[in-house]
Design a protein around this motif. Structure first.
Motif, mmCIF file in Angstrom:
data_model
loop_
_atom_site.group_PDB
_atom_site.id
_atom_site.type_symbol
_atom_site.label_atom_id
_atom_site.label_comp_id
_atom_site.label_asym_id
_atom_site.label_seq_id
_atom_site.Cartn_x
_atom_site.Cartn_y
_atom_site.Cartn_z
ATOM 1 N N ARG A 186 -2.118 -26.014 19.317
ATOM 2 C CA ARG A 186 -1.520 -27.314 19.626
ATOM 3 C C ARG A 186 -1.469 -28.151 18.363
ATOM 4 N NH1 ARG A 186 -2.014 -29.599 25.144
ATOM 5 N NH2 ARG A 186 -2.834 -27.997 26.549
ATOM 6 N N GLN A 187 -0.410 -28.907 18.201
ATOM 7 C CA GLN A 187 -0.340 -29.780 17.040
ATOM 8 C C GLN A 187 0.583 -30.961 17.300
ATOM 9 O OE1 GLN A 187 1.579 -28.141 13.546
ATOM 10 N NE2 GLN A 187 2.315 -26.350 14.656
ATOM 11 N N GLY A 188 0.507 -31.913 16.383
ATOM 12 C CA GLY A 188 1.367 -33.076 16.480
ATOM 13 C C GLY A 188 0.797 -34.139 17.401
ATOM 14 N N GLN A 189 1.403 -35.320 17.342
ATOM 15 C CA GLN A 189 0.926 -36.416 18.182
ATOM 16 C C GLN A 189 1.075 -36.077 19.666
ATOM 17 O OE1 GLN A 189 3.242 -40.019 18.496
ATOM 18 N NE2 GLN A 189 1.457 -41.335 18.167
ATOM 19 N N LEU A 190 2.074 -35.226 20.007
ATOM 20 C CA LEU A 190 2.257 -34.870 21.413
ATOM 21 C C LEU A 190 1.333 -33.731 21.840
ATOM 22 C CD1 LEU A 190 6.124 -35.179 21.951
ATOM 23 C CD2 LEU A 190 4.366 -36.958 21.890
ATOM 24 N N ASN A 191 0.588 -33.163 20.890
ATOM 25 C CA ASN A 191 -0.455 -32.179 21.206
ATOM 26 C C ASN A 191 0.096 -30.974 21.974
ATOM 27 O OD1 ASN A 191 -3.166 -31.445 20.969
ATOM 28 N ND2 ASN A 191 -3.676 -32.228 23.001
ATOM 29 N N LEU A 192 1.228 -30.441 21.507
ATOM 30 C CA LEU A 192 1.837 -29.284 22.166
ATOM 31 C C LEU A 192 1.843 -28.100 21.201
ATOM 32 C CD1 LEU A 192 4.863 -31.134 23.806
ATOM 33 C CD2 LEU A 192 2.861 -30.195 24.999
ATOM 34 N N ILE A 196 3.322 -23.245 24.484
ATOM 35 C CA ILE A 196 3.416 -24.039 25.719
ATOM 36 C C ILE A 196 4.876 -24.137 26.147
ATOM 37 C CG2 ILE A 196 3.277 -26.416 26.599
ATOM 38 C CD1 ILE A 196 0.570 -26.662 25.193
ATOM 39 N N CYS A 197 5.764 -24.421 25.206
ATOM 40 C CA CYS A 197 7.175 -24.528 25.578
ATOM 41 C C CYS A 197 7.823 -23.155 25.717
ATOM 42 C CB CYS A 197 7.931 -25.380 24.554
ATOM 43 S SG CYS A 197 7.609 -27.147 24.775
ATOM 44 N N VAL A 241 9.055 -31.544 14.229
ATOM 45 C CA VAL A 241 9.325 -32.983 14.237
ATOM 46 C C VAL A 241 9.369 -33.500 15.678
ATOM 47 C CG1 VAL A 241 11.084 -34.722 13.713
ATOM 48 C CG2 VAL A 241 10.478 -33.019 11.998
ATOM 49 N N GLY A 242 9.912 -32.677 16.568
ATOM 50 C CA GLY A 242 9.995 -33.060 17.982
ATOM 51 C C GLY A 242 8.633 -33.332 18.593
ATOM 52 N N ARG A 244 6.183 -34.338 16.869
ATOM 53 C CA ARG A 244 5.585 -35.294 15.942
ATOM 54 C C ARG A 244 4.453 -34.669 15.133
ATOM 55 N NH1 ARG A 244 5.710 -40.882 19.610
ATOM 56 N NH2 ARG A 244 7.942 -40.786 20.031
ATOM 57 N N ALA A 245 4.683 -33.426 14.741
ATOM 58 C CA ALA A 245 3.777 -32.764 13.808
ATOM 59 C C ALA A 245 4.362 -32.884 12.411
ATOM 60 C CB ALA A 245 3.595 -31.297 14.179
ATOM 61 N N GLU A 246 3.510 -32.840 11.390
ATOM 62 C CA GLU A 246 3.981 -32.881 10.012
ATOM 63 C C GLU A 246 4.682 -31.552 9.730
ATOM 64 O OE1 GLU A 246 3.675 -35.584 8.205
ATOM 65 O OE2 GLU A 246 4.568 -34.718 6.405
#
Lengths: 278, 154
Positions: A186-192, A196-197, A241-242, A244-246
């Motif tokens: 999991r990564q990014g502000q959305l923690n996905l 998962i997708c 980017v979707g 919100r990961a670097e």
């Protein structure tokens, strides 16, 4: 007076030609096999539930991809064919001086691969850059530049319809595992995570869009949203980017590791570049 | 046909461009106390506003809710199928329970895919533009909770 070679090729300002729609219809159909035929011919067992993003698109887009006169990616293939034959760099050598087009059959379907005298994999764009540096003594092409994408598209086109076939090279294993680790983390502000997708929710709708299984079957692709051809890296960056990961820098090995993993996951599926995607 | 697919393509753009210019909170999140499966006390002194909350839920680059959920927001035609409908959320859950589900659903279900809307810790490789920021501000959380509480019909 000598007319310079590059001047005579200046009509290749691609965006302009694309706006001029009738030009599409005049494109010669260079290669005959359609992706639909390749799909039918591929030996997929009934238990294989893998789907190309192609199968998740509407009929209009499938038709656009299959029809070389309508597929905007074919304009880049044409441009790539010209660059292929054009001497470049201090060595003033063209790709065509070292390879025949026939040699390129199957190449894109097996990258990323580990080049001679190296111990880490590079992807198809990386291979093109390596040939430029070592054999043409030419400067690097910018990531996502028209020339790099066009050369990649021309080479990739030679593998259309062939099964994806990663090299049987044990040295790739650690890179494949690293790619899988990134895919599952999991990564990014959305923690996905990618998984998962693309594993757990593939086929469901994210807003209005069907989530594909993320098989890299069609790269480089012409994406309608981009209004341009783009690499697999660009696609991966969009997903990062979707959530919100670097995004990794373009030269990062992390992308190559992800590509090694994704190509292994898609092993045996027909290669369909240049793909069209929404 | 083509127009429809172009439309579908445009839809993902908010997801892809969400990296810019969202009014998320700076600073550290306010502290809160979890009691059982709920956060009984509001995160802000003034109460949330349901109509602002509806706008947040409907907005694909602010709430992001409709990427995954469907809900009684008919003007938003393309809604997600990754999560249960928000319809009836106000019947199924109390305001305090809804608050924890938005703030940090992973406290109830560690495997949930629902993003933690008010958490800045335990996240990996957050894009620089969002580092140290919560997805929604305390005020926005209260607005969303106030809106969800009005959703009584299934």
């Amino acid at each position: 007076m000598k007319v310079s070679r590059s001047k005579s090729q200046s009509p290749l300002t691609l965006p302009e030609r694309m706006r001029w729609r009738p030009a599409l219809a005049l494109l010669p159909v260079v290669f005959a096999a359609s992706f639909a035929m390749a799909q039918a011919g591929a030996d997929k067992s009934a238990s294989d539930t893998r789907r190309s993003g192609y199968q998740d698109m509407g009929a209009a887009l499938q038709k656009m991809q299959d029809d070389d006169t309508a597929n905007p990616g074919m304009l880049y293939v044409q441009l790539g064919e010209q660059l292929w034959a054009k001497p470049a760099g201090a060595a003033s050598k063209a790709c065509a001086d070292c390879h025949s087009v026939a040699d390129m059959k199957g190449v894109a379907a097996r990258y990323p691969a580990i080049p001679e005298n190296s111990d880490r994999p590079i992807d198809l764009e990386g291979r093109i850059q390596l040939c430029r540096a070592s054999h043409q003594q030419a400067e690097r092409l910018a990531p996502e530049s028209r020339d790099l994408l066009s050369l990649a598209a021309f080479v990739a086109r030679q593998s259309r319809g062939l099964p994806i076939a990663p090299p049987d090279d044990a040295r790739l294993a650690p890179f494949r595992s690293e790619g899988e680790a990134i895919y599952r983390r999991r990564q990014g502000q959305l923690n996905l995570s990618c998984a998962i997708c693309h594993d757990d929710n593939a086929g469901k709708k994210l807003a209005g869009v069907t989530i594909p299984q993320a098989h890299p079957t069609g790269y480089p692709i012409y994406r309608l949203e981009w209004q341009a051809l783009g690499s697999l890296k660009r696609r991966l960056r969009n997903c990062l980017v979707g959530i919100r990961a670097e995004a990794y820098p373009y030269e990062a090995v992390d992308y190559v590791a992800l590509e090694v993993f994704l190509m292994g996951r898609a092993k045996g599926m027909p290669f369909e570049a240049p793909g069209v995607r929404p | 046909m083509l127009r429809a697919s172009l439309l579908a393509a445009l839809l993902l753009m908010p997801l892809a461009t969400a990296g810019r210019a969202q009014g998320t909170s700076a600073g550290t999140p306010v502290s809160y106390t979890v009691v059982d499966d709920a956060i009984p006390r509001p995160l802000t002194a003034s109460p949330g506003d349901a109509s602002r909350g509806r706008a947040i839920v409907a907005n694909r680059s602010v709430g992001l809710c409709l990427l995954c959920h469907s809900g009684p927001i008919p003007e938003e035609r393309f809604q997600g199928t990754l999560a249960p409908s928000l319809g009836g959320a106000g019947t199924r859950w109390s305001v305090a329970q809804l608050r924890l589900r938005i703030v940090d659903g992973s406290r109830l279900n560690p495997d949930t895919i629902m993003p933690p809307y008010y958490r800045t810790t335990g996240l990996v490789r957050v894009a620089r533009a969002f580092e140290g920021k919560t997805i929604l501000t305390a005020e926005q959380i209260e607005d969303v909770v106030a809106y969800l509480a009005t959703l009584k019909e299934q």
